[in-house]
Each structure stands twice: as C-alpha cells, then as structure tokens.
Design a protein around this motif. Sequence first.
Motif, PDB file in Angstrom:
ATOM      1  N   ARG A 146      13.860   6.440   8.132  1.00 39.32           N
ATOM      2  CA  ARG A 146      14.665   7.656   8.231  1.00 39.32           C
ATOM      3  C   ARG A 146      14.591   8.293   9.610  1.00 39.32           C
ATOM      4  N   GLY A 147      13.756   7.700  10.490  1.00 40.29           N
ATOM      5  CA  GLY A 147      13.611   8.262  11.826  1.00 40.29           C
ATOM      6  C   GLY A 147      12.706   9.469  11.887  1.00 40.29           C
ATOM      7  N   GLU A 148      11.858   9.647  10.878  1.00 40.34           N
ATOM      8  CA  GLU A 148      10.950  10.779  10.842  1.00 40.34           C
ATOM      9  C   GLU A 148       9.608  10.391  11.459  1.00 40.34           C
ATOM     10  N   PRO A 149       8.764  11.369  11.839  1.00 41.45           N
ATOM     11  CA  PRO A 149       7.450  11.054  12.436  1.00 41.45           C
ATOM     12  C   PRO A 149       6.565  10.285  11.468  1.00 41.45           C
ATOM     13  N   ILE A 150       6.063   9.152  11.923  1.00 38.25           N
ATOM     14  CA  ILE A 150       5.227   8.313  11.069  1.00 38.25           C
ATOM     15  C   ILE A 150       3.873   8.964  10.831  1.00 38.25           C
ATOM     16  N   ALA A 151       3.337   9.618  11.865  1.00 39.14           N
ATOM     17  CA  ALA A 151       2.039  10.278  11.710  1.00 39.14           C
ATOM     18  C   ALA A 151       2.095  11.344  10.624  1.00 39.14           C
ATOM     19  N   LEU A 152       3.183  12.094  10.569  1.00 39.11           N
ATOM     20  CA  LEU A 152       3.331  13.130   9.543  1.00 39.11           C
ATOM     21  C   LEU A 152       3.422  12.510   8.147  1.00 39.11           C
ATOM     22  N   ALA A 153       4.132  11.377   8.030  1.00 34.95           N
ATOM     23  CA  ALA A 153       4.233  10.707   6.733  1.00 34.95           C
ATOM     24  C   ALA A 153       2.877  10.192   6.274  1.00 34.95           C
ATOM     25  N   LEU A 154       2.102   9.621   7.207  1.00 34.62           N
ATOM     26  CA  LEU A 154       0.765   9.148   6.854  1.00 34.62           C
ATOM     27  C   LEU A 154      -0.130  10.312   6.438  1.00 34.62           C
ATOM     28  N   ASP A 155      -0.014  11.432   7.140  1.00 34.24           N
ATOM     29  CA  ASP A 155      -0.823  12.594   6.792  1.00 34.24           C
ATOM     30  C   ASP A 155      -0.487  13.090   5.392  1.00 34.24           C
ATOM     31  N   GLU A 156       0.795  13.138   5.038  1.00 29.29           N
ATOM     32  CA  GLU A 156       1.181  13.569   3.695  1.00 29.29           C
ATOM     33  C   GLU A 156       0.674  12.597   2.636  1.00 29.29           C
ATOM     34  N   ALA A 157       0.695  11.295   2.950  1.00 32.62           N
ATOM     35  CA  ALA A 157       0.182  10.307   1.990  1.00 32.62           C
ATOM     36  C   ALA A 157      -1.324  10.438   1.830  1.00 32.62           C
ATOM     37  N   ILE A 158      -2.027  10.746   2.922  1.00 31.78           N
ATOM     38  CA  ILE A 158      -3.480  10.940   2.851  1.00 31.78           C
ATOM     39  C   ILE A 158      -3.804  12.159   1.991  1.00 31.78           C
ATOM     40  N   ARG A 159      -3.061  13.243   2.193  1.00 33.31           N
ATOM     41  CA  ARG A 159      -3.284  14.444   1.376  1.00 33.31           C
ATOM     42  C   ARG A 159      -3.017  14.173  -0.097  1.00 33.31           C
ATOM     43  N   ALA A 160      -1.967  13.396  -0.382  1.00 35.88           N
ATOM     44  CA  ALA A 160      -1.645  13.077  -1.777  1.00 35.88           C
ATOM     45  C   ALA A 160      -2.724  12.218  -2.416  1.00 35.88           C
ATOM     46  N   GLN A 161      -3.350  11.373  -1.602  1.00 31.56           N
ATOM     47  CA  GLN A 161      -4.391  10.491  -2.142  1.00 31.56           C
ATOM     48  C   GLN A 161      -5.666  11.252  -2.448  1.00 31.56           C
ATOM     49  N   GLY A 162      -5.905  12.349  -1.773  1.00 32.75           N
ATOM     50  CA  GLY A 162      -7.111  13.138  -2.002  1.00 32.75           C
ATOM     51  C   GLY A 162      -8.022  13.061  -0.805  1.00 32.75           C
ATOM     52  N   PRO A 163      -9.034  13.965  -0.741  1.00 28.80           N
ATOM     53  CA  PRO A 163      -9.923  14.010   0.402  1.00 28.80           C
ATOM     54  C   PRO A 163     -10.775  12.762   0.482  1.00 28.80           C
ATOM     55  N   SER A 164     -11.030  12.312   1.704  1.00 24.84           N
ATOM     56  CA  SER A 164     -11.897  11.159   1.922  1.00 24.84           C
ATOM     57  C   SER A 164     -13.327  11.572   1.688  1.00 24.84           C
ATOM     58  N   SER A 203       0.830  -1.195   0.000  1.00 23.24           N
ATOM     59  CA  SER A 203       0.000   0.000   0.000  1.00 23.24           C
ATOM     60  C   SER A 203       0.870   1.252   0.000  1.00 23.24           C
ATOM     61  N   ASN A 204       0.379   2.328  -0.631  1.00 22.29           N
ATOM     62  CA  ASN A 204       1.114   3.597  -0.625  1.00 22.29           C
ATOM     63  C   ASN A 204       1.258   4.134   0.788  1.00 22.29           C
ATOM     64  N   MET A 205       0.240   3.951   1.600  1.00 23.77           N
ATOM     65  CA  MET A 205       0.297   4.421   2.984  1.00 23.77           C
ATOM     66  C   MET A 205       1.394   3.678   3.754  1.00 23.77           C
ATOM     67  N   LEU A 206       1.430   2.351   3.575  1.00 24.46           N
ATOM     68  CA  LEU A 206       2.442   1.567   4.265  1.00 24.46           C
ATOM     69  C   LEU A 206       3.843   1.929   3.779  1.00 24.46           C
ATOM     70  N   ALA A 207       3.979   2.159   2.485  1.00 20.06           N
ATOM     71  CA  ALA A 207       5.284   2.530   1.950  1.00 20.06           C
ATOM     72  C   ALA A 207       5.749   3.871   2.520  1.00 20.06           C
ATOM     73  N   ALA A 208       4.820   4.832   2.627  1.00 16.54           N
ATOM     74  CA  ALA A 208       5.179   6.138   3.181  1.00 16.54           C
ATOM     75  C   ALA A 208       5.576   6.016   4.649  1.00 16.54           C
ATOM     76  N   ALA A 209       4.807   5.216   5.410  1.00 20.36           N
ATOM     77  CA  ALA A 209       5.118   5.043   6.831  1.00 20.36           C
ATOM     78  C   ALA A 209       6.446   4.316   7.011  1.00 20.36           C
ATOM     79  N   ALA A 210       6.684   3.280   6.213  1.00 18.86           N
ATOM     80  CA  ALA A 210       7.932   2.528   6.332  1.00 18.86           C
ATOM     81  C   ALA A 210       9.134   3.393   5.968  1.00 18.86           C
ATOM     82  N   SER A 211       8.972   4.212   4.938  1.00 24.35           N
ATOM     83  CA  SER A 211      10.072   5.085   4.538  1.00 24.35           C
ATOM     84  C   SER A 211      10.391   6.095   5.637  1.00 24.35           C
ATOM     85  N   ALA A 212       9.344   6.673   6.234  1.00 29.66           N
ATOM     86  CA  ALA A 212       9.557   7.645   7.310  1.00 29.66           C
ATOM     87  C   ALA A 212      10.180   6.984   8.535  1.00 29.66           C
ATOM     88  N   ALA A 213       9.689   5.783   8.870  1.00 26.93           N
ATOM     89  CA  ALA A 213      10.247   5.081  10.032  1.00 26.93           C
ATOM     90  C   ALA A 213      11.707   4.737   9.811  1.00 26.93           C
TER      91      ALA A 213
END
Length: 339
Positions: free
Chosen positions: A67-85, A55-65
């Motif tokens: 690199r030691g970056e906040p996972i919540a922020l990576a998920l939020d950026e992936a959600i924004r890229a996917q479009g509004p729910s 999943s794109n969400m999982l890939a974004a979270a794994a990439s952030a984790a």
Amino acid sequence: MIARLRTRLPFLRPRPDDAAEVDEVAAVVERLAVLLSAGVPSATAWRYLSEAGGSNMLAAAASAAGRGEPIALALDEAIRAQGPSAPSDGREAREARGPAGRRERAGGWAVLAAAWAVASESGAPLTTSLRELGAALRDEAQLRREIRTSLAGPTASARMVLALPLVALAFGSVLGFDTATVLLGNPVGLICLVLGVAFLVVARRWSRSLAARAAAFDDGAGLELELLAIAMAGGASVERARRCVVDALAAQRIPVRGEGAVVETVALAERAGAPLVDLLRAEARRLRRIARTEAATRGAALGVRLMLPLGVCVLPAFVLLGVAPLLISVVTGTLGGAA
C-alpha cells in the motif's frame, strides 16, 4: 495426552527458545538483502517473504509495503498486537529486575523495524545495511544460545538437589518408617514440616534468582552504534543521524544505552580523520564481544553460587524432612515398645 497436559499445566510446557526469534528475523533480513541486491523491488521482496514464511509480522510488512505505507510502523503495530516481549520465564524476570523495574527487551522484530526506519529516513543503501544488521542479529542469537547452554548444567543440578529432601521423605516411607504420620501428627514433626517446606521455598526462589541474574545480558549491546552506522552510510550528518536513531529507538520502545560509546567514537573519528561508519561498526562488534564474555563468565560462576542455597537452605530442609522424621519415628517406636 501429553500435549494436553503441557497445554494446561504451565510448568510442563517447553521453555521457548529466545534465540529462535532472533534467528528468524536474521534470516528475513538476509533474504531481504539478497532479493534487493538482485533488483527485486522492496514491496515485492516483502510479498515473496510473506508468501514463503507466513509469519504475522511478514504479512503486516508485506501489506504495508504493497500500500506504500511505512513498513516500520506496520511492524510496530504487529509487535503491539502480539503483546509485550518478555523473557522465557516471567517469574525469573521479576526476580532479576532491578530497582528501576523491568527493562523491555530489544526483540528481533523491533530491531528490524528500527533499522528499516533509520535506513528509510536517512536514505542509506538498504542492501548493505541489511547485511550488517543480519550479521549483528546472528551474533545475538549465538550469544543467547551460548548463555542457555552454559546455564543448563547448573540449573539441572539445582533442580535435582532441591528434590533431595522429598526423595529422602519418600525413601523413609519405603523403609517402613511412618514419616508421613510423624510429620502430620506429631507436634515436633509439624514444626519440622513447616520449617523444611519454608527452607525449600526459599532455596527455590534463591536458586531461580541466581539463575535469572546469570542469564541476564545486554541484548541491545552495540545496537545504537549499528543503527548510527546505517544512518551515516546514507550521508546524513552526525546530528541528524543521531536524532534519526533516537527517534527510531523511541518508536520501538527500545531504551538508548550507548550514548557514551557514541560520543567517544565520534570524537575519535574527528580527531583521527578516520571513517566514522567503520569505527561505529567496529565499536558495536566490540560491545557485543564484551556482552558475550560477561555472560559466559556469569554462567561459569553460577555453579559455585548455587552452593549457597544448597548449604544454607537445602541441607537443613533435608535434615528436617528426611532425617528428623526417621529419628522421631525410631524414638517414639522404641519408647512405645518399652512402655
């Protein structure tokens, strides 16, 4: 061929299953809990899940984790890229929205991002928090499926009833009555055609509005309480935990709606000296049960409410498009033969 038609014609596309996304996130949460409880580091656990799921969400979270970056922020950026729910049918959502406008849904990935941010900020044990969150998401997915099941019968019946005037029109042509000529070439027929189509349009919009209102439910029921319980499990004070939850919800654009329940539960815990975390989770489960009951009640009442557009709009349309052209054809044929 059918696949191409479904791609090009929106009304032929299968409606997306909202519960599938929530179930997917629940499965990710549960697997994370198992991996973390087995001693797998957080970054490695996310990488394993990304390699297994894709999943794109999982890939974004794994990439952030990684690199030691906040996972919540990576998920939020992936959600924004996917479009509004959005709900499965945008037109129904526009008809069901209130004066305040459209309310954003608490999508499963946004909930996971908020919960992860709360747990990271408060230092809560991730394994326990993820298990509780996974159970809550499973409840929400089940609720969505129950609503969809309860609405399937009334919605299908409404679609069949809406087609009756057109069926009557075609049936008259099969019997040999020139109904199309009557509707298009006769002044009275043109009036019947315009009024009949207008009645059908109103009936369709009315039925869709009733179905959308019946399908609406509080998909964030108990969420703030659940997140507050996670924050409190990390040893944070009530004020710090509430501030952490509000910030996490705001970051994911999830509206805060459980303020009253939070205040009441905190006051009860202080008076009784009871564990606040257990009371918060019990109250969250109660709110989810209430949401399920209210949704089931609306679904059961939908069949009766759909009788309103049937009686007010569909039956007149049936008379105007099905019965009136037959009568006009018979009368004009009789008068023409007599002349």
